[in-house]
Scaffold this motif. Structure first.
Motif, short mmCIF file in Angstrom:
data_model
loop_
_atom_site.label_atom_id
_atom_site.label_comp_id
_atom_site.label_asym_id
_atom_site.label_seq_id
_atom_site.Cartn_x
_atom_site.Cartn_y
_atom_site.Cartn_z
N UNK A 350 0.83 -1.20 0.00
CA UNK A 350 0.00 0.00 0.00
C UNK A 350 0.87 1.25 0.00
N UNK A 351 0.45 2.28 -0.76
CA UNK A 351 1.14 3.56 -0.75
C UNK A 351 0.12 4.68 -0.95
N UNK A 352 0.41 5.84 -0.37
CA UNK A 352 -0.45 7.01 -0.53
C UNK A 352 -0.09 7.73 -1.82
N UNK A 353 -1.12 8.14 -2.57
CA UNK A 353 -0.93 8.73 -3.89
C UNK A 353 -1.34 10.20 -3.91
N UNK A 354 -0.70 10.96 -4.80
CA UNK A 354 -1.13 12.33 -5.07
C UNK A 354 -0.81 12.67 -6.53
N UNK A 355 -1.65 13.46 -7.21
CA UNK A 355 -1.34 13.89 -8.57
C UNK A 355 -0.05 14.71 -8.62
N UNK A 356 0.73 14.52 -9.66
CA UNK A 356 2.03 15.20 -9.78
C UNK A 356 2.29 15.64 -11.23
N UNK A 357 2.95 16.77 -11.37
CA UNK A 357 3.43 17.19 -12.69
C UNK A 357 4.39 16.13 -13.19
N UNK A 358 4.17 15.69 -14.43
CA UNK A 358 4.98 14.55 -14.88
C UNK A 358 5.60 14.73 -16.25
N UNK A 359 4.81 15.10 -17.24
CA UNK A 359 5.31 15.10 -18.62
C UNK A 359 4.71 16.27 -19.38
N UNK A 360 5.51 16.87 -20.26
CA UNK A 360 5.03 17.97 -21.09
C UNK A 360 4.90 17.50 -22.53
N UNK A 361 3.65 17.41 -22.98
CA UNK A 361 3.42 16.99 -24.37
C UNK A 361 3.84 18.07 -25.36
N UNK A 362 3.82 19.33 -24.89
CA UNK A 362 4.22 20.43 -25.75
C UNK A 362 5.73 20.53 -25.87
N UNK A 363 6.16 21.27 -26.87
CA UNK A 363 7.60 21.45 -27.08
C UNK A 363 7.87 22.04 -28.45
N UNK A 364 9.00 21.69 -29.02
CA UNK A 364 9.37 22.20 -30.35
C UNK A 364 8.62 21.42 -31.42
N UNK A 365 8.09 22.14 -32.37
CA UNK A 365 7.39 21.47 -33.48
C UNK A 365 8.42 20.75 -34.35
N UNK A 366 8.15 19.48 -34.65
CA UNK A 366 9.04 18.71 -35.52
C UNK A 366 8.22 18.04 -36.62
N UNK A 367 8.91 17.59 -37.67
CA UNK A 367 8.23 16.81 -38.69
C UNK A 367 8.59 15.34 -38.50
#
Length: 549
Positions: A350-367
Motif C-alpha cells: 500500500x502507498x499514498x498517492x497524489x497527482x504530480x506534474x509529470x510530462x510535457x506533451x508540448x515542445x518544439x514542433x518537428x516533422x
C-alpha cells in the motif's frame, strides 16, 4: 547524462515485438496507432504518431538484440487495448535502457575518440546560426565560452519542473504551478527556450500531463519533488481506494482521466493497493518502494483495514464488489481488463498517492524526420529534436510507456536525419571545392572554432574527505553515521565507504535518492538498482576507505 529517462518506471511500448509474439499477443502497429490517436484526441498528428507506433516494434527489438536487454515482461497500461509495455524482471526499465546506451557511447568515446566525444559539466547557451541555418552551438565549460560546429540534435527534456523566472509552465499552465513534480530540477525547458529564441516554433505548450500516482513520503508529505508510482502497478491489477476504502475510477483509464477523478472524488488520502498476486508480478518495484519508506506491506486484510482506519467489513465489501465485476465483466467504473479476483486473506502493498506534474506533451514542433520547424512552417536546416523537448508527438495526452519509446524512436530518426544532412552538406562542399576532400576534414570532424577545451576550469567544490585528499582507510559504521547532511554525505556500499557529497548534483536519480541513505549502509538498495561497475565508472574518486569490521 540520462535525465528523467533513467527514472522511467513502467516500461517501453512496442507493437508486434518478439516478446509479444512469444506470448501470443495479437498486437500490431495499426492497433497501437489507433490507441495513441484516441489518447491524443483532437491534437493527434497522424504523421508523428505513425512514426512513433510504426517503428515501435523495431525499437524494442533493437534494444533487446543490440544491447542484450531483458524486456521479457509485457503489461497493459491505461489506454492500451493490448499488453505492449515492456520491462524486465528487475530494475527500472528506464535505468536499464539509458545506462546500456550511455555505456556504449562512453566505450566508443574511448575506443574511437575521433568519432565520439563526451563533454560533461558543459551548458549550451545559444544556437549559432548563419542566415536561417543552424551551424553549431555556443556553450560554457568551466569559466570559458566555447563553440562547436555541426548539425545539432536537441534532447534536453521537458519543462515540468520549470519554476524559473521565465517559466514555460507558469506562462502556459499557471494553475498547475503549485503542484509537486516527478521531474529533476534540470527540466526547465532550456532546449525549447533556446530553439524558440532562434526562430523555432513551439507547439501544444499548454499540454502538461499530471500523473495520478505520485508517491507521498509520510515523513515529508509536502516535498515538491515526488517519486513516481509506476503505472505498471495499476497495470498488474492495483486498485485505487479513497479514505472510505472505496473505488472511484477505472484504474486503467488514461492518466488525465484518472487524475481528474481523484480531484473530483476529493476523499484523501487516496491509496494504491496491490494484492499478493499483483505484488509478486511487480515484486522488484514493491521492494524498492518499501526500502525507500514510500510503501508498506501488510500481511492480512485486517492489518490493511487498520491502516485505513476502517472496519474490516468495509474493505471486504469493496473486494466483493470488485470480484463481482471480474466475474460479470461489468464494472460500475467501466473497467474492461481485470487481473483476477481479490481475497481478504492475502498480503498487500500500500502507498499514498497524489497527482504530480509529470510530462510535457508540448515542445518544439518537428516533422516526421525529427527536423525542427521554424515559425514560418519550414524545417530549420541543421536543427533536430528528440524526446520530450519535441512537441506534438503525443497530442493532448501521452500514453504510459510512450516516453521511453519517443526517446528511442525519434532518437534514432534524428540521428539518421542529422547524418543524412551532414552527408549532403559534405557532398555539396566537395563539389564546390572541386574534390579537395582535405578542406572538409574540419567540417566532418565537427571541429570547434575556438578549439575544444583542453581541460575543465577548476570547479568550486565543498571541502570533503575525498576533495581534501584523505587517503583511503577504514571507518566504523558509527563514524560514517556522522556524515549525514547534504553538505557532507557518506554512504556504505559493499563494505566500501564513499564520500558522495560532490556527486549529489550529478546523480541521475536526484539528490534525494542518495540523501535517504546518508550516513548509512546503502548496499541492498544500491545493488537492486546498479551494476557493480557503476562506482568505478562514474564515481571512482568517491571511495575513501573501507568499513571497519
Amino acid at each position: 547524462m540520462g535525465g528523467n529517462s533513467t527514472k522511467a518506471t513502467s516500461g517501453i511500448n512496442g507493437a508486434g515485438t518478439q516478446t509479444q509474439q512469444e506470448y501470443g499477443i495479437p498486437d500490431n502497429a495499426k492497433i497501437f496507432f489507433d490507441d495513441t490517436k484516441k489518447s491524443a484526441r483532437d491534437l493527434a498528428r497522424d504523421n508523428l504518431i505513425r512514426v512513433l507506433t510504426g517503428r515501435s516494434g523495431d525499437a524494442v527489438n533493437w534494444l533487446q538484440d543490440k544491447f542484450a536487454l531483458d524486456l521479457s515482461k509485457v503489461a497493459r497500461l491505461g489506454g492500451h487495448s493490448q499488453p505492449r509495455t515492456h520491462r524486465g524482471n528487475a530494475q527500472f526499465p528506464g535505468m536499464v535502457i539509458t545506462y546500456a546506451q550511455m555505456e556504449r557511447l562512453e566505450d566508443l568515446a574511448v575506443s574511437d575518440p575521433s568519432r565520439v566525444k563526451i563533454l560533461k559539466k558543459a551548458r549550451v547557451t545559444k544556437l549559432i546560426k548563419e542566415g536561417d541555418v543552424v551551424v553549431g552551438v555556443e556553450y560554457i565549460h568551466g569559466n570559458a565560452t566555447h563553440t562547436a560546429y555541426g548539425p545539432v540534435i536537441l534532447a534536453t527534456g521537458g519543462y515540468a519542473a520549470d519554476f524559473s523566472s521565465d517559466s514555460l509552465l507558469k506562462k502556459y499552465r499557471p494553475e498547475l504551478w503549485d503542484l509537486p513534480t516527478t521531474n529533476g530540477d534540470h527540466c526547465t525547458g532550456d532546449g525549447q527556450k533556446m530553439a524558440m529564441a532562434a526562430g523555432a516554433s513551439g507547439i501544444d505548450l499548454e499540454k502538461v500531463q499530471v500523473h495520478p500516482t505520485g508517491l507521498v513520503d509520510p515523513n515529508e508529505p509536502g516535498a515538491k519533488v515526488k517519486f513516481l508510482a509506476a503505472e505498471a502497478l495499476r497495470g498488474v491489477g492495483g486498485l485505487l481506494l479513497d479514505n472510505e476504502g472505496q473505488r472511484f475510477v477505472d484504474e486503467l483509464q488514461h492518466r488525465d482521466f484518472v487524475t481528474g477523478k481523484m480531484w473530483e472524488n476529493g476523499k484523501y488520502p487516496i491509496r494504491l493497493v496491490l494484492n499478493g498476486r499483483a505484488s509478486k508480478d511487480i515484486e522488484w518495484h514493491c521492494k524498492h518502494y518499501v526500502g525507500r519508506g514510500l510503501m508498506k506491506r501488510f500481511d492480512s486484510g485486517d492489518a490493511l483495514a487498520k491502516e485505513f482506519g476502517l472496519a474490516p467489513a468495509v474493505l471486504k465489501k469493496t473486494f466483493e464488489d470488485y470480484n463481482n465485476s471480474v466475474r460479470t465483466q461489468k464494472d460500475p467504473f467501466g473497467k474492461k481488463f481485470f487481473s483476477g479476483e481479490w481475497s481478504f486473506d492475502d498480503f498487500f502493498h500500500v502507498a499514498i498517492m497524489t497527482p504530480v506534474l509529470h510530462y510535457t506533451m508540448g515542445g518544439l514542433e518537428i516533422d516526421d524526420e525529427s527536423r525542427v520547424i521554424s515559425s514560418n512552417g519550414k524545417p530549420i536546416p541543421g536543427l533536430f529534436a528528440a524526446g520530450e523537448v519535441a512537441g506534438g508527438v503525443h497530442g493532448a495526452n501521452r500514453l504510459g510507456g510512450s516516453s521511453l519509446l519517443g526517446c528511442v524512436v525519434f532518437g534514432r530518426v534524428s540521428g539518421d536525419s542529422a547524418a543524412k544532412y551532414l552527408l549532403m552538406q559534405a557532398s555539396e562542399a566537395v563539389a564546390k571545392a572541386g574534390g579537395r576532400i582535405g578542406q572538409l576534414a574540419g567540417q566532418l570532424g565537427g571541429s570547434s572554432a575556438s578549439g575544444p577545451p583542453s581541460a575543465s576550469a577548476p570547479e568550486a567544490k565543498k571541502e570533503t574527505a575525498s576533495s581534501l585528499g584523505v587517503k583511503a582507510s577504514s571507518f566504523t559504521a558509527e563514524e560514517v553515521s556522522k556524515h549525514n547532511k547534504k553538505d557532507d554525505v557518506w554512504v556504505i556500499v559493499d563494505g566500501q565507504v564513499l564520500d558522495v557529497t560532490n556527486f549529489l548534483p550529478d546523480h541521475p536519480g536526484g539528490e534525494k535518492a542518495i540523501l535517504l541513505y546518508a550516513g548509512r549502509d546503502a548496499t541492498e538498495e544500491f545493488n537492486m538498482l546498479h551494476d557493480p561497475k557503476v562506482i568505478p565508472r562514474y564515481a571512482p574518486d568517491a571511495v575513501i576507505g573501507t568499513l571497519k569490521k
